[in-house]
Design a protein around this motif. Structure first.
Motif, PDB file in Angstrom:
ATOM      1  N   LYS A  73       0.831  -1.204   0.000  1.00 53.16           N
ATOM      2  CA  LYS A  73       0.000   0.000   0.000  1.00 53.16           C
ATOM      3  C   LYS A  73       0.864   1.252   0.000  1.00 53.16           C
ATOM      4  O   LYS A  73       0.583   2.216  -0.724  1.00 53.16           O
ATOM      5  N   GLU A  74       1.900   1.263   0.821  1.00 53.18           N
ATOM      6  CA  GLU A  74       2.816   2.403   0.839  1.00 53.18           C
ATOM      7  C   GLU A  74       3.503   2.565  -0.507  1.00 53.18           C
ATOM      8  O   GLU A  74       3.642   3.689  -1.017  1.00 53.18           O
ATOM      9  N   MET A  75       3.922   1.462  -1.087  1.00 55.57           N
ATOM     10  CA  MET A  75       4.619   1.516  -2.367  1.00 55.57           C
ATOM     11  C   MET A  75       3.699   2.025  -3.477  1.00 55.57           C
ATOM     12  O   MET A  75       4.117   2.809  -4.332  1.00 55.57           O
ATOM     13  N   THR A  76       2.450   1.602  -3.450  1.00 52.91           N
ATOM     14  CA  THR A  76       1.504   2.057  -4.466  1.00 52.91           C
ATOM     15  C   THR A  76       1.229   3.548  -4.319  1.00 52.91           C
ATOM     16  O   THR A  76       1.154   4.285  -5.322  1.00 52.91           O
ATOM     17  N   ALA A  77       1.105   4.024  -3.095  1.00 55.77           N
ATOM     18  CA  ALA A  77       0.854   5.445  -2.855  1.00 55.77           C
ATOM     19  C   ALA A  77       1.990   6.308  -3.381  1.00 55.77           C
ATOM     20  O   ALA A  77       1.775   7.442  -3.833  1.00 55.77           O
ATOM     21  N   TYR A  88      11.591   7.151  -4.517  1.00 54.37           N
ATOM     22  CA  TYR A  88      11.070   6.534  -3.292  1.00 54.37           C
ATOM     23  C   TYR A  88      11.426   5.052  -3.253  1.00 54.37           C
ATOM     24  O   TYR A  88      11.873   4.530  -2.229  1.00 54.37           O
ATOM     25  N   PHE A  89      11.217   4.369  -4.377  1.00 53.27           N
ATOM     26  CA  PHE A  89      11.510   2.937  -4.424  1.00 53.27           C
ATOM     27  C   PHE A  89      13.004   2.673  -4.197  1.00 53.27           C
ATOM     28  O   PHE A  89      13.382   1.759  -3.471  1.00 53.27           O
ATOM     29  N   GLN A  90      13.852   3.469  -4.820  1.00 48.59           N
ATOM     30  CA  GLN A  90      15.295   3.304  -4.611  1.00 48.59           C
ATOM     31  C   GLN A  90      15.657   3.486  -3.142  1.00 48.59           C
ATOM     32  O   GLN A  90      16.429   2.699  -2.573  1.00 48.59           O
ATOM     33  N   ASP A  91      15.112   4.527  -2.526  1.00 51.93           N
ATOM     34  CA  ASP A  91      15.408   4.807  -1.118  1.00 51.93           C
ATOM     35  C   ASP A  91      14.872   3.694  -0.214  1.00 51.93           C
ATOM     36  O   ASP A  91      15.544   3.284   0.748  1.00 51.93           O
ATOM     37  N   LEU A  92      13.665   3.202  -0.517  1.00 51.02           N
ATOM     38  CA  LEU A  92      13.066   2.147   0.292  1.00 51.02           C
ATOM     39  C   LEU A  92      13.911   0.881   0.257  1.00 51.02           C
ATOM     40  O   LEU A  92      14.213   0.283   1.302  1.00 51.02           O
ATOM     41  N   PHE A  93      14.311   0.468  -0.944  1.00 56.42           N
ATOM     42  CA  PHE A  93      15.087  -0.766  -1.055  1.00 56.42           C
ATOM     43  C   PHE A  93      16.488  -0.603  -0.459  1.00 56.42           C
ATOM     44  O   PHE A  93      17.054  -1.548   0.092  1.00 56.42           O
ATOM     45  N   ALA A  94      17.039   0.612  -0.528  1.00 52.14           N
ATOM     46  CA  ALA A  94      18.333   0.873   0.103  1.00 52.14           C
ATOM     47  C   ALA A  94      18.203   0.791   1.621  1.00 52.14           C
ATOM     48  O   ALA A  94      19.083   0.249   2.313  1.00 52.14           O
ATOM     49  N   THR A  95      17.106   1.339   2.159  1.00 51.32           N
ATOM     50  CA  THR A  95      16.866   1.283   3.599  1.00 51.32           C
ATOM     51  C   THR A  95      16.717  -0.159   4.073  1.00 51.32           C
ATOM     52  O   THR A  95      17.283  -0.563   5.095  1.00 51.32           O
ATOM     53  N   CYS A  96      15.951  -0.941   3.311  1.00 51.50           N
ATOM     54  CA  CYS A  96      15.764  -2.345   3.669  1.00 51.50           C
ATOM     55  C   CYS A  96      17.083  -3.114   3.561  1.00 51.50           C
ATOM     56  O   CYS A  96      17.405  -3.928   4.429  1.00 51.50           O
ATOM     57  N   SER A  97      17.849  -2.840   2.533  1.00 54.24           N
ATOM     58  CA  SER A  97      19.135  -3.522   2.348  1.00 54.24           C
ATOM     59  C   SER A  97      20.099  -3.197   3.484  1.00 54.24           C
ATOM     60  O   SER A  97      20.846  -4.069   3.953  1.00 54.24           O
ATOM     61  N   ARG A  98      20.070  -1.954   3.945  1.00 53.68           N
ATOM     62  CA  ARG A  98      20.925  -1.570   5.070  1.00 53.68           C
ATOM     63  C   ARG A  98      20.547  -2.358   6.320  1.00 53.68           C
ATOM     64  O   ARG A  98      21.419  -2.849   7.056  1.00 53.68           O
ATOM     65  N   MET A  99      19.249  -2.499   6.567  1.00 54.28           N
ATOM     66  CA  MET A  99      18.805  -3.249   7.731  1.00 54.28           C
ATOM     67  C   MET A  99      19.225  -4.707   7.634  1.00 54.28           C
ATOM     68  O   MET A  99      19.702  -5.302   8.602  1.00 54.28           O
ATOM     69  N   MET A 100      19.069  -5.310   6.451  1.00 55.60           N
ATOM     70  CA  MET A 100      19.484  -6.701   6.259  1.00 55.60           C
ATOM     71  C   MET A 100      20.986  -6.860   6.506  1.00 55.60           C
ATOM     72  O   MET A 100      21.430  -7.819   7.162  1.00 55.60           O
ATOM     73  N   GLN A 101      21.774  -5.926   6.021  1.00 55.15           N
ATOM     74  CA  GLN A 101      23.216  -6.000   6.221  1.00 55.15           C
ATOM     75  C   GLN A 101      23.598  -5.786   7.681  1.00 55.15           C
ATOM     76  O   GLN A 101      24.602  -6.323   8.152  1.00 55.15           O
ATOM     77  N   THR A 102      22.793  -5.026   8.408  1.00 50.37           N
ATOM     78  CA  THR A 102      23.038  -4.855   9.841  1.00 50.37           C
ATOM     79  C   THR A 102      22.910  -6.184  10.564  1.00 50.37           C
ATOM     80  O   THR A 102      23.685  -6.474  11.487  1.00 50.37           O
ATOM     81  N   THR A 153      15.873  -7.960  -4.593  1.00 48.86           N
ATOM     82  CA  THR A 153      16.628  -7.789  -3.344  1.00 48.86           C
ATOM     83  C   THR A 153      16.525  -9.025  -2.448  1.00 48.86           C
ATOM     84  O   THR A 153      17.537  -9.450  -1.877  1.00 48.86           O
ATOM     85  N   PRO A 154      15.369  -9.666  -2.305  1.00 47.89           N
ATOM     86  CA  PRO A 154      15.350 -10.946  -1.597  1.00 47.89           C
ATOM     87  C   PRO A 154      16.275 -11.985  -2.219  1.00 47.89           C
ATOM     88  O   PRO A 154      16.821 -12.844  -1.522  1.00 47.89           O
ATOM     89  N   MET A 155      16.464 -11.890  -3.527  1.00 54.48           N
ATOM     90  CA  MET A 155      17.347 -12.817  -4.238  1.00 54.48           C
ATOM     91  C   MET A 155      18.764 -12.805  -3.677  1.00 54.48           C
ATOM     92  O   MET A 155      19.439 -13.837  -3.633  1.00 54.48           O
ATOM     93  N   VAL A 156      19.233 -11.651  -3.229  1.00 51.61           N
ATOM     94  CA  VAL A 156      20.614 -11.536  -2.734  1.00 51.61           C
ATOM     95  C   VAL A 156      20.824 -12.450  -1.531  1.00 51.61           C
ATOM     96  O   VAL A 156      21.770 -13.241  -1.481  1.00 51.61           O
ATOM     97  N   ALA A 157      19.924 -12.352  -0.556  1.00 50.91           N
ATOM     98  CA  ALA A 157      20.053 -13.199   0.633  1.00 50.91           C
ATOM     99  C   ALA A 157      19.747 -14.654   0.316  1.00 50.91           C
ATOM    100  O   ALA A 157      20.438 -15.572   0.779  1.00 50.91           O
ATOM    101  N   LEU A 158      18.699 -14.880  -0.481  1.00 55.25           N
ATOM    102  CA  LEU A 158      18.293 -16.255  -0.792  1.00 55.25           C
ATOM    103  C   LEU A 158      19.390 -17.014  -1.522  1.00 55.25           C
ATOM    104  O   LEU A 158      19.689 -18.167  -1.194  1.00 55.25           O
ATOM    105  N   SER A 159      20.026 -16.360  -2.508  1.00 60.69           N
ATOM    106  CA  SER A 159      21.050 -17.038  -3.310  1.00 60.69           C
ATOM    107  C   SER A 159      22.341 -17.281  -2.536  1.00 60.69           C
ATOM    108  O   SER A 159      23.194 -18.038  -2.986  1.00 60.69           O
TER     109      SER A 159
END
Length: 270
Positions: A73-77, A88-102, A153-159
């Protein structure tokens, strides 16, 4: 996905004798990784990183499920922006990637406790954690391809967790796989009855918390560093790390006690 409108923290933390339990607490949205959820989880992980009282972490979801991935819903908005939401999408995925790397760089091991579904970025979260325990009813999917959005982005961790063939099967088909199959593929470590899930995960965390925090921190860091290196470089790194580990107080006293057949010392984490 319904939104949760509550004053309760989106990520709740409870400490149990060296084990920090983090609960994603937005069950009405299936604990989706909204902007606020990502920020709350990042803050909780950052606090744990410098907390020497924490020696292991459990990550779980409130309600019946683990995590449904990003908040669509947030992404669609965000598409209402002048650029169609691209920045927005670039920033969102970068934020999520940072958390995963943490999670990967966190000194303490992180165990995913999975009930219900773990989809898309939720499955990524499971793959990112150092260990995972799932209930028999748990199901996993990188289902973005079904709605026109490949789970890149899920592919990075999954692979980096399962074989390439298994990863591509999940990514291309977008189908749910049961917990038993996830264990066969190496996505999770253990599958237990739902009634035993919390106790089994805590028992695993407790075993880790009883080890030398210094050795675990050194070893976890080296594991992820060496896994990206060619063989000779990996051995060079590992040899240097083991030499440094030998200089730690815990190693000196632990090895000394083993050689002299004395009781193991109380670990200092140094």
């Amino acid at each position: 996905m319904a939104e949760d409108h509550s004053d309760a923290p989106l990520v709740q933390r409870e400490d149990h004798a060296g084990v920090a339990v983090l609960t994603l607490s937005s069950p009405r949205s299936i604990n989706a990784l909204s902007e606020a959820m990502l920020a709350a989880l990042q803050a909780a992980l950052d606090a744990i990183a410098t907390d020497r009282s924490v020696r292991a972490v459990i990550l779980r979801g409130a309600g019946d499920h683990f995590c449904a991935g990003h908040n669509l819903k947030e992404m669609t908005a965000a598409r209402a922006g002048e650029d169609g939401g691209f920045q927005y999408f670039q920033d969102l995925f970068a934020t999520c990637s940072r958390m995963m790397q943490t999670i990967v760089t966190l000194p303490q091991p992180v165990i995913a406790e999975v009930s219900g579904i773990a989809t898309a970025a939720g499955c990524q979260l499971v793959a990112t954690c150092d260990l995972a325990v799932a209930s028999e009813e748990a199901r996993f999917a990188t289902s973005g391809v079904n709605i026109g959005l490949f789970c890149s982005t899920p592919m990075v961790a999954l692979s980096r967790t399962v074989s390439q063939k298994h990863a591509m099967e999940m990514l291309l088909l977008g189908e749910f796989i049961p917990a038993a199959r996830a264990a066969e593929m190496g996505l999770v470590n253990r599958v237990v009855p739902l009634a035993d899930l919390g106790a089994e995960t805590m028992a695993l965390a407790r075993k880790i918390a009883d080890k030398s925090a210094a050795a675990v921190k050194i070893g976890k860091g080296a594991f992820y560093q060496q896994s990206e290196l060619p063989l000779a470089e990996a051995y060079a790194l590992a040899g240097r790390v083991m030499a440094e580990n030998m200089m730690a107080r815990d190693a000196r006293e632990g090895i000394g006690a083993f050689v002299s057949k004395a009781p193991m010392p109380e670990w200092t984490g140094e």
